[in-house]
Motif scaffolding. Sequence first.
Motif, PDB file in Angstrom:
ATOM      1  N   THR A 155       0.816  -1.219   0.000  1.00 36.50           N
ATOM      2  CA  THR A 155       0.000   0.000   0.000  1.00 36.50           C
ATOM      3  C   THR A 155       0.850   1.269   0.000  1.00 36.50           C
ATOM      4  N   GLU A 156       2.162   1.135  -0.286  1.00 34.49           N
ATOM      5  CA  GLU A 156       3.023   2.317  -0.237  1.00 34.49           C
ATOM      6  C   GLU A 156       4.112   2.159  -1.293  1.00 34.49           C
ATOM      7  N   PRO A 157       4.324   3.183  -2.109  1.00 35.79           N
ATOM      8  CA  PRO A 157       5.428   3.090  -3.080  1.00 35.79           C
ATOM      9  C   PRO A 157       6.754   3.059  -2.336  1.00 35.79           C
ATOM     10  N   THR A 158       7.637   2.188  -2.750  1.00 38.58           N
ATOM     11  CA  THR A 158       8.893   1.954  -2.044  1.00 38.58           C
ATOM     12  C   THR A 158      10.018   1.910  -3.072  1.00 38.58           C
ATOM     13  N   PRO A 159      10.656   3.041  -3.307  1.00 40.48           N
ATOM     14  CA  PRO A 159      11.659   3.105  -4.379  1.00 40.48           C
ATOM     15  C   PRO A 159      12.882   2.225  -4.089  1.00 40.48           C
ATOM     16  N   PRO A 160      13.616   1.847  -5.129  1.00 36.68           N
ATOM     17  CA  PRO A 160      14.824   1.039  -4.938  1.00 36.68           C
ATOM     18  C   PRO A 160      15.734   1.670  -3.887  1.00 36.68           C
ATOM     19  N   GLY A 161      16.266   0.847  -3.017  1.00 41.43           N
ATOM     20  CA  GLY A 161      17.184   1.315  -1.966  1.00 41.43           C
ATOM     21  C   GLY A 161      16.503   1.593  -0.645  1.00 41.43           C
ATOM     22  N   ARG A 162      15.165   1.776  -0.658  1.00 38.37           N
ATOM     23  CA  ARG A 162      14.472   2.130   0.586  1.00 38.37           C
ATOM     24  C   ARG A 162      14.549   0.976   1.602  1.00 38.37           C
ATOM     25  N   HIS A 163      14.883   1.318   2.855  1.00 40.05           N
ATOM     26  CA  HIS A 163      14.972   0.352   3.968  1.00 40.05           C
ATOM     27  C   HIS A 163      15.952  -0.793   3.671  1.00 40.05           C
ATOM     28  N   VAL A 164      16.973  -0.453   2.901  1.00 31.84           N
ATOM     29  CA  VAL A 164      18.039  -1.419   2.639  1.00 31.84           C
ATOM     30  C   VAL A 164      19.338  -0.870   3.227  1.00 31.84           C
ATOM     31  N   GLY A 165      20.009  -1.680   4.019  1.00 31.63           N
ATOM     32  CA  GLY A 165      21.356  -1.333   4.467  1.00 31.63           C
ATOM     33  C   GLY A 165      22.328  -1.869   3.439  1.00 31.63           C
ATOM     34  N   ARG A 166      23.003  -0.947   2.748  1.00 32.89           N
ATOM     35  CA  ARG A 166      23.892  -1.348   1.658  1.00 32.89           C
ATOM     36  C   ARG A 166      25.178  -1.964   2.188  1.00 32.89           C
ATOM     37  N   ALA A 167      25.713  -2.920   1.477  1.00 29.79           N
ATOM     38  CA  ALA A 167      27.039  -3.451   1.804  1.00 29.79           C
ATOM     39  C   ALA A 167      28.007  -2.282   1.959  1.00 29.79           C
ATOM     40  N   GLY A 168      28.762  -2.263   3.050  1.00 30.12           N
ATOM     41  CA  GLY A 168      29.756  -1.211   3.254  1.00 30.12           C
ATOM     42  C   GLY A 168      29.207   0.114   3.730  1.00 30.12           C
ATOM     43  N   GLU A 169      27.900   0.194   4.021  1.00 30.53           N
ATOM     44  CA  GLU A 169      27.393   1.510   4.442  1.00 30.53           C
ATOM     45  C   GLU A 169      27.924   1.905   5.815  1.00 30.53           C
ATOM     46  N   ASP A 170      28.231   0.946   6.655  1.00 35.08           N
ATOM     47  CA  ASP A 170      28.839   1.260   7.948  1.00 35.08           C
ATOM     48  C   ASP A 170      30.325   1.518   7.734  1.00 35.08           C
ATOM     49  N   ILE A 171      31.006   0.555   7.129  1.00 36.00           N
ATOM     50  CA  ILE A 171      32.449   0.652   6.922  1.00 36.00           C
ATOM     51  C   ILE A 171      32.782   0.061   5.562  1.00 36.00           C
ATOM     52  N   THR A 172      33.511   0.813   4.741  1.00 35.20           N
ATOM     53  CA  THR A 172      33.968   0.235   3.474  1.00 35.20           C
ATOM     54  C   THR A 172      35.344  -0.394   3.698  1.00 35.20           C
ATOM     55  N   ALA A 173      35.621  -1.466   2.940  1.00 39.46           N
ATOM     56  CA  ALA A 173      36.916  -2.138   3.084  1.00 39.46           C
ATOM     57  C   ALA A 173      38.030  -1.143   2.799  1.00 39.46           C
ATOM     58  N   GLY A 174      39.079  -1.214   3.585  1.00 37.53           N
ATOM     59  CA  GLY A 174      40.220  -0.330   3.394  1.00 37.53           C
ATOM     60  C   GLY A 174      40.144   0.961   4.187  1.00 37.53           C
ATOM     61  N   THR A 175      39.011   1.239   4.833  1.00 40.89           N
ATOM     62  CA  THR A 175      38.893   2.460   5.641  1.00 40.89           C
ATOM     63  C   THR A 175      39.743   2.370   6.895  1.00 40.89           C
ATOM     64  N   LEU A 176      40.352   3.485   7.270  1.00 43.72           N
ATOM     65  CA  LEU A 176      40.968   3.608   8.590  1.00 43.72           C
ATOM     66  C   LEU A 176      39.831   3.706   9.597  1.00 43.72           C
ATOM     67  N   ILE A 177      39.686   2.715  10.444  1.00 40.79           N
ATOM     68  CA  ILE A 177      38.571   2.789  11.397  1.00 40.79           C
ATOM     69  C   ILE A 177      38.971   3.356  12.737  1.00 40.79           C
ATOM     70  N   LEU A 178      40.219   3.109  13.155  1.00 44.74           N
ATOM     71  CA  LEU A 178      40.677   3.642  14.439  1.00 44.74           C
ATOM     72  C   LEU A 178      42.137   4.036  14.302  1.00 44.74           C
ATOM     73  N   PRO A 179      42.499   5.206  14.806  1.00 46.69           N
ATOM     74  CA  PRO A 179      43.891   5.633  14.665  1.00 46.69           C
ATOM     75  C   PRO A 179      44.806   4.938  15.674  1.00 46.69           C
ATOM     76  N   ARG A 180      46.060   4.866  15.334  1.00 48.28           N
ATOM     77  CA  ARG A 180      47.100   4.435  16.268  1.00 48.28           C
ATOM     78  C   ARG A 180      46.986   5.253  17.559  1.00 48.28           C
TER      79      ARG A 180
END
Lengths: 420, 420
Positions: free
Chosen positions: A146-171
């Motif tokens: 009963t509601e239009p739901t465009p592509p991507g809606r309510h989807v957590g994309r791969a890497g949305e939290d952290i992408t591979a290769g990101t510096l997550i915590l400094p020395r």
Amino acid sequence: MDNRGESSSEWHDPRGRGFRDRASVADVLALIDRRVSELESETLPLGEAYGRILAEPAVAGSPVPPFDRAAMDGYAVRGEETFGASSYNPIAFRCAGEAFPGRRCRVPVIPGDVVAIATGAALPAGADAVVKHEATQRTGDVVLVTEPTPPGRHVGRAGEDITAGTLILPRSRMLRPQDVGVLSAVGAARVAVVRRPRVTVLVTGDELLPAGSPAVGDRIPDMNGVMLAALIHRDGGTPAVVGPLPDDRDRLERALLQAVENADAVLVSGGSSTGPEDYAPGLVRACGELAVHGVALRPASPSGFGFIRGKPVVLLPGNPVSCLCAYDFFAGRAIRRLGGRRPDLPYRAISLPLARKLVSVVGRLDYARVRVVDSQVEPLAISGASILSSTTRADGFVLVPSELEGYAAGSMVSVWLYDE
Amino acid sequence: MDNRGESSSEWHDPRGRGFRDRASVADVLALIDRRVSELESETLPLGEAYGRILAEPAVAGSPVPPFDRAAMDGYAVRGEETFGASSYNPIAFRCAGEAFPGRRCRVPVIPGDVVAIATGAALPAGADAVVKHEATQRTGDVVLVTEPTPPGRHVGRAGEDITAGTLILPRSRMLRPQDVGVLSAVGAARVAVVRRPRVTVLVTGDELLPAGSPAVGDRIPDMNGVMLAALIHRDGGTPAVVGPLPDDRDRLERALLQAVENADAVLVSGGSSTGPEDYAPGLVRACGELAVHGVALRPASPSGFGFIRGKPVVLLPGNPVSCLCAYDFFAGRAIRRLGGRRPDLPYRAISLPLARKLVSVVGRLDYARVRVVDSQVEPLAISGASILSSTTRADGFVLVPSELEGYAAGSMVSVWLYDE
């Protein structure tokens, strides 16, 4: 000259009683910063890493999340097929399967189909959006959207939290609870942290009984050993307390050399001044280098700092307030540096007005215990170096610079708070 | 009504999906404060007491120092015999002995005599003052005193630090390093502290692999178990992590009942909402009391709080940010109360202006992660409950009360800082 710390920075008086000259606190801190550096790393299981100091930057080896997933409970859909849907104009789909976290739906979502999906489940092939549960009605295998739901809606994309290769915590990061969680998420089962400094405390004094003993005759229980062990623990080190040892030069020499062998730093409590039974300064000079002896700091003037086989050896006065003060300024700084921590005093400072005049002596940095009452700073009347209860009754301390005679009532001062 | 917490405070929806009603955060905190109280005490050797919570007031059993002692190196004298002394008019005495700490001088100081004395040594009988070394000249057994030194000068009186019977530390004190020193001084070899709460964490979720595992297929490593263990440790508890457990009702029931048997509090991570595989709320209701299910807190709305056999059971959302938030508000508060600590959030708050507008939703207390840049507060753009890295990139969080739509740019807000 570059070797100022090695030779001309010796401020001791080898010839007799009393200090001819006293090093400034700033000079001693600079010496420690120049000559004491971080220990090597060790690798720990993640479960033991909380509160430790990261020895290397942490870089994500894999993305988080590793796949597209539902961010809501509902139905995985091909988003463009829901365009135009409303409660007046529901669009019907066939429910072709179920997807739960850890149990992926193997059936791809083909046109006209949806798949029931729970938050966290991997999105099935073909789907690109999640219609939330509240925007659907289900009867058997038929799902009305009963509601239009465009592509991507309510989807957590791969890497949305952290992408591979990101510096997550400094020395040098002191790991937070959530840091450990993030390290887990990127598949870091082990983590390289700075090794904890091993610190041996030699407690000296003929008059001393083991901590917590009842006083007997003219002998009293040692206060400094247990206090120093707690301070070392607070600063990230692993303490070992030896003693009380008698005031015996040979015995102290053996204990000192053994401690240097086993530990990363050695603290000697007591016998740090220039009296006839103060053996520690001469022993450090004989076995290594006594870089500082006598500091313009009240009440911790008879403090010393040296090195034996490259390891810091800190001479702390036996008087317990002096011992605490000298620990925090010098020994603690060395231990914090060895362990990769921020070297500064590990207390929080707040700025407040003085309720009364605070009297000090020109020529020494003064460590004045104070209470905070009604948002005003009250100096404690008793300031003797032997009155350890002044540091338990105090909320913290004010440092009066050596060039000042004190502060007038009403002056804004920084109070370093003993408690967090 | 007094039993509000027992019956009418159940805000759950037993009939279906979604929360019909959500408890306010304030009501949940009040419930915890009303129903969770301090554990019994245990007695520890002094060396293990640092950082623990005192279970009883500490009263001094003996005075500190236990006897009159020298506060300076010099000569013990009968003070009135030095009156009139000056460098132009030195007064001669006979040195009758030596006193060192731990080695009392057995010879009393008779008129005309002095005894050489070191700081900390017991004052010999007959003496009532110490002439400091710098105010003397010695030749053989003859000591010339050049400064009048009235009775009491440079003497640390018995009990001047602590008199016997004094309250030295109040109940509930978190012991400082120097507190441990003071306890040693009054002969307290052991100390009664509040027992550490034992807390079992049940990690649930079919999709979860052990912490730090590489993601495989649609399974991901658990983040919450290691994070919760660190949080429990920070709050003075002893954590035990069980799992990851599959989403299986019987298996979870067995684990839950066993955890209640062994621990003082139980946390369940995951399966805390109203979905078909969210078994934890129903199990708590069936085995005990589900006092709260659903809280007006964003992003930790699907949280629950209950009791089984009187022990707190906290239901934490599986989404890691929600889990952290629900831990800090509810589970942590219960653990801090069990352990005798201050129950409030264990973070320091600072007040700073917002650099940008902070948007929130009316009806829920909002836990908004922020950074502090140039003394201004910057909301993090990503606020999803699954984005744990938002809590590692953030310096802290701002709480937006449920009645507000947010804060305008420039508003002064309190930032709770993650790091000390």
